[in-house]
Design an enzyme around this catalytic site. Structure first.
Site, PDB file in Angstrom:
ATOM      1  N   SER A 117      -9.667  -0.856   7.518  1.00 30.86           N
ATOM      2  CA  SER A 117      -9.610  -0.533   5.878  1.00 30.86           C
ATOM      3  C   SER A 117      -8.050  -1.862   5.080  1.00 30.86           C
ATOM      4  O   SER A 117      -7.807  -1.909   3.932  1.00 30.86           O
ATOM      5  CB  SER A 117      -8.226   1.211   6.353  1.00 30.86           C
ATOM      6  N   LYS A 151       0.652  -1.051  -0.171  1.00 34.83           N
ATOM      7  CA  LYS A 151       0.109   0.059   0.105  1.00 34.83           C
ATOM      8  C   LYS A 151       0.830   1.256   0.149  1.00 34.83           C
ATOM      9  O   LYS A 151       1.940   0.809   0.672  1.00 34.83           O
ATOM     10  CB  LYS A 151      -1.067  -0.159   1.331  1.00 34.83           C
ATOM     11  N   SER A 211      -9.619   1.269   3.466  1.00 31.76           N
ATOM     12  CA  SER A 211      -8.742   2.091   2.179  1.00 31.76           C
ATOM     13  C   SER A 211      -7.660   1.321   1.038  1.00 31.76           C
ATOM     14  O   SER A 211      -6.839   2.151   0.802  1.00 31.76           O
ATOM     15  CB  SER A 211      -8.101   3.023   2.445  1.00 31.76           C
TER      16      SER A 211
HETATM   17  N1  GLN Z   1     -12.853   3.755   7.010  1.00 30.75           N
HETATM   18  C1  GLN Z   1     -12.044   4.518   7.844  1.00 30.75           C
HETATM   19  C2  GLN Z   1     -11.711   5.368   7.612  1.00 30.75           C
HETATM   20  O1  GLN Z   1     -12.130   6.081   6.719  1.00 30.75           O
HETATM   21  C3  GLN Z   1     -10.911   3.195   7.904  1.00 30.75           C
HETATM   22  C4  GLN Z   1      -9.817   3.842   7.780  1.00 30.75           C
HETATM   23  C5  GLN Z   1      -8.464   2.835   8.024  1.00 30.75           C
HETATM   24  O2  GLN Z   1      -8.869   1.727   8.238  1.00 30.75           O
HETATM   25  N2  GLN Z   1      -7.495   3.345   7.587  1.00 30.75           N
HETATM   26  O3  GLN Z   1     -11.277   6.889   8.184  1.00 30.75           O
END
Ligand code: GLN
Length: 465
Positions: free
Chosen positions: A161, A62, A137
């Protein structure tokens, strides 16, 4: 497993294989935009001395995790063009075991989102149906695994994410115990919640990869030595939340019930648990995550690295212009929210309250794990949704973090696994375990995979699946 990994080593065996691989990836990537940078020959830190299991196994990272020689954009305009001067510990350990980074995957800017549409490099599309999102994400990592572009990929999980895109793309995704994997080289979003995780088509790969990357690191003072707790306990009891606490789309509810039924068929005892504080997961998560984000993102000031807009007259103008141009809307929103909840005189009302909820959630899990070995939960209330305004609004997406954020607030490990494919789209669930008990997750997931092999994404030929 050796055979499965062995077939991936072929791409580094000769140029013809490499060409076949590269054209396979490029063909997919034109449709799904999983990679921000694809450069299978770009790895500079070569674990050439290694004869380990992972020698010449390709993997993707990532793009908020540093790999020397590759970019590290975090999906943001503010870091466009930045090259990492160093490598994250988790990546370095894999390189030391012989594995090779083939590229950096797309993400919601700084990890903020659940659709992979908040990226300055365009949205990533779901390999099962390109009119739909991958989830976020770590959506690029999930899509790359699902499309057979890599056998595994690293992601990060701050509030879901890794697990959410894994569920949307029909692959396995591990969010390890907080502190079990070094965060050195992971770009900070919400430091007390996040951890580097792994996505793969097979749970055994996740286990083997985790074995390599886990452990204490002098470069990360929140990392801990990984000592598996006691003897190898056999998982027999799985806890579930009462259905009245769940609000799921029909296909997801079907997957949830199906997973309970199959787990019972596999011999597990399923019983209900009660953690009332889970009701406040989203509120506590967004208060803490935005508070930490507002502090962590203060470093992007146009001075140290990244975009600088010098068109103004003063330091203040440079700062404001650089940040205004460099950050996307979602990031700006969260910096504002975080600043708001931390305003002097308001901490009691928001931040401290959220921390109390966090404690209650952690204690709730602790109590529940007195009665059960693992807990089963949905990952997300919907399957992969449509791109753009036909999909879910940013607010709906945040509310949907209800089932994932709790593991981050409690610091416990969780593993998303594919359950069914309904109307052409995968549905995933997750298992949660006590801290440092990843082994129990692997035990159950490997048994599951044997009984319910995950469906392969249409269009992925056997040589890449
Ligand atoms: N959907 C969550 C957010 O927008 C999780 C994001 C993540 O785990 N980086 O913060």
């Amino acid at each position: 497993m050796k055979n499965y990994l062995a077939k991936w080593k072929r791409i580094y065996s000769d140029t013809e294989q490499m060409q076949l691989y590269t054209s396979y990836v490029r063909e997919w990537d034109e449709r799904i935009n999983a990679f921000i940078q694809f450069d299978p020959g770009g790895q500079t830190d070569d674990g050439a001395g290694s004869n380990g299991l992972l020698r010449d196994v390709p993997f993707a990272v990532k793009d908020n995790i540093a790999v020397r020689g590759f970019n590290c954009t975090c999906g943001s305009n503010i870091l466009k063009g930045l090259r990492s001067p160093y490598t994250a510990t988790a990546v370095r350990k894999l390189q030391d075991a012989g594995a090779r980074v083939v590229g950096k995957t797309n993400l919601d800017e700084f990890g903020m989102g659940s659709s992979n549409e908040n990226s300055a490099f365009g949205a990533t599309s779901n390999p099962w149906d390109s009119s739909r999102v991958t989830g976020g994400s770590s959506g690029g990592s999930a899509a790359a695994v699902a499309a057979g572009l890599v056998p595994f990929a690293l992601g990060s999980d701050t509030g879901g994410s890794v697990r959410q895109p894994a569920a949307f793309c029909g692959v396995y995704g591990l969010k390890p115990t907080y502190g079990s994997v070094s965060r050195y080289g992971l770009t900070a979003y919400a430091s007390s919640l996040e951890v580097i995780g792994i996505l793969a088509a097979k749970p055994e790969i996740i286990r083997e990869t985790f074995d390599v990357i886990k452990g204490q690191d002098p470069m990360d003072h929140s990392s801990l030595p990984y000592e598996p707790v006691g003897f190898e306990r056999k998982v027999t009891r799985i806890g579930v939340l009462p259905e009245s606490m769940l609000d799921l789309q029909d296909d997801v509810m079907k997957g949830y019930r199906e997973s309970i039924r199959k787990l019972q068929d596999l011999g597990y005892t399923v019983s209900e648990i009660d953690i009332p504080a889970l009701e406040y997961t989203v509120y506590a998560y967004y208060t803490i995550a935005t508070a930490e984000a507002s502090a962590n993102l203060a470093r992007y000031n146009g001075i140290r690295y990244g975009l600088r807009d010098n068109s103004g007259e003063s330091y203040e103008e440079m700062l404001v212009k650089s940040r205004s141009r460099g950050f996307g809307d979602e990031v700006k929103l969260r910096v504002l929210l975080g600043t708001y909840v931390l305003r002097s005189g308001f901490q009691d009302q928001y931040y401290i309250r959220a921390q109390k909820i966090r404690t209650a959630i952690r204690q709730g899990f602790e109590r529940a794990f007195g009665d059960v070995d693992l807990i089963l939960q949905p990952v997300f209330p919907a399957k992969a949704f449509l791109h753009g305004s036909a999909g879910m609004s940013p607010l709906q997406q945040k509310l949907a973090d209800n089932y994932t954020g709790s593991a981050n607030l409690a610091g416990i490990p969780a593993l998303a696994f594919p359950v069914i494919v309904e109307n052409g789209l995968p549905v995933g669930m997750q298992l949660l375990a006590p801290p440092f008990e990843e082994r129990l997750l692997f035990q159950a997931a490997e048994k599951w995979q044997e009984a319910v092999p995950a469906a392969v994404c249409p269009g992925v030929p056997p040589e890449w699946s």
